[in-house]
Design an enzyme around this catalytic site. Structure first.
Site, PDB file in Angstrom:
ATOM      1  N   HIS A  44     -23.237 -21.540 -37.376  1.00 47.36           N
ATOM      2  CA  HIS A  44     -22.094 -22.440 -37.491  1.00 47.36           C
ATOM      3  C   HIS A  44     -20.821 -21.721 -37.063  1.00 47.36           C
ATOM      4  CE1 HIS A  44     -20.205 -20.694 -41.178  1.00 47.36           C
ATOM      5  NE2 HIS A  44     -21.437 -20.251 -41.374  1.00 47.36           N
ATOM      6  N   HIS A  78     -16.551 -22.598 -35.076  1.00 46.01           N
ATOM      7  CA  HIS A  78     -15.657 -23.476 -34.306  1.00 46.01           C
ATOM      8  C   HIS A  78     -15.799 -23.150 -32.819  1.00 46.01           C
ATOM      9  CE1 HIS A  78     -14.108 -24.929 -38.019  1.00 46.01           C
ATOM     10  NE2 HIS A  78     -13.433 -23.843 -38.327  1.00 46.01           N
TER      11      HIS A  78
END
Length: 350
Positions: free
Chosen positions: A134, A136
């Protein structure tokens, strides 16, 4: 004393006996050698068989559930930390790995060399499988790097204005997850309404342009604010490259469907979301409701119209998936059981 003739016969008999015994010993040695060679060949064949099995296992497609990789290229301020914390809470019990993709200055676009490194890591780092990555980071198409097995992508999107407002106040006041951490805009007391009315840069319509490029990917046009091509590419990727894209406003339903589809990772996620003490408690502090004037002004922007079009597209797709995955009864949602089976299987097995 024995006669010479008898002594000669005895000597010959002894010699014949010795020769016979030596012959038997030689035959036993030969038999032992053949046996040892047979055992050795068998052992070599067994080792080669196991080695070939290992090689075939390594070269086989990532179809085994324990070879599964999920990438959650999380969009900021879409409840991404809340959802990721559920993965961290479950990884020990469900026996998978969680890895955070920490990019310099949270830059969602990787350099070409980092793209290659990342693809190589994700596909070949067997010690970290099954893995949940995970971060951005903008969508990355693994097929262009020559790998056969691709990870499964998931994501969550949010109403674009709500997302921007949450991010605006987050930079100034933080949230209840790490309340003591100093934020970049800490000390700026200007409300979002005041920012819009004064034409501030932190609340400009251009700041809405984020969910589209995150789904569009690493093409230069994806980051060209207001690009119609980027919008259509983002829609295409959402439908064709993502297993499931939920919406922040219906996060529990997203988690429930994921648990039904991928229990290897998300078994127990729904109960954890409903009852957990920390997984879903992250909230931006000091966030104030917007005036109608502020909302109207933002909605006049073509950028908002495009980001909202993408959000509505994602919402419609999610609701379509949900309609075929869950049902509501007495105010409670439940997952539908398997609705297909196999029949008329030929040739018949005796």
């Amino acid at each position: 004393m024995m006669p010479p003739k008898i002594q000669l016969l005895a000597l010959l008999a002894f010699a014949v006996t010795v020769l016979f015994i030596e012959n038997q010993i030689q035959r036993l040695e030969e038999s032992r050698t053949r046996l040892e060679r047979t055992i050795a060949r068998h052992e070599v064949a067994e080792v080669e068989h196991r080695h070939n099995e290992d090689i075939m296992g390594e070269l086989s497609p990532l179809a085994e559930k324990d070879d599964m990789v999920i990438i959650y290229n999380r969009v900021p301020k879409t409840a991404s930390t809340s959802f990721t914390n559920i993965a961290y809470d479950l990884c020990g019990k469900n026996r998978f790995h969680v890895l955070h993709i920490n990019t310099t200055k949270n830059n969602p676009v990787m350099s070409l060399q980092d793209q290659v490194r990342f693809v190589r890591n994700v596909t070949s780092w067997r010690e970290m499988k099954p893995g949940f990555y995970h971060g951005h980071v903008a969508y990355l198409d693994f097929s262009k790097y020559g790998v056969k097995a691709k990870p499964m992508y998931i994501n969550v999107v949010r109403d674009p204005i709500e997302r921007l407002v949450s991010y605006y106040y987050f930079l100034r006041f933080g949230d209840d997850y790490r309340p003591g951490l100093r934020r970049r805009k800490q000390g700026d007391k200007k409300t979002f309404d005041e920012c819009v009315s004064s034409g501030g840069s932190d609340c400009a319509p251009e700041k809405l342009w984020l969910q589209i490029p995150f789904f569009c990917g690493h093409h230069s046009e994806c980051w060209n604010v207001g690009s119609r091509w980027a919008l259509e590419k983002a829609k295409y990727n959402l439908v064709n490259e993502y297993l499931l894209v939920g919406v922040t406003e219906e996060l529990e339903d997203f988690i429930m469907i994921l648990e039904a589809a991928l229990p290897r990772f998300f078994k127990g996620a729904t109960d954890l979301y409903r009852t957990g003490k920390k997984s879903h408690l992250r909230k931006t502090t000091e966030k104030k409701p917007l005036t109608k004037e502020t909302i109207t002004k933002l909605q006049q922007s073509n950028i908002w119209k495009m980001e909202n079009e993408f959000y509505e597209f994602a919402l419609e797709q999610f609701q379509f998936v949900r309609a075929h995955a869950v049902r509501e009864k007495d105010g409670e949602l439940y997952v539908l059981a398997q609705s297909f089976f196999y029949e008329k299987i030929y040739p018949k097995v005796n």
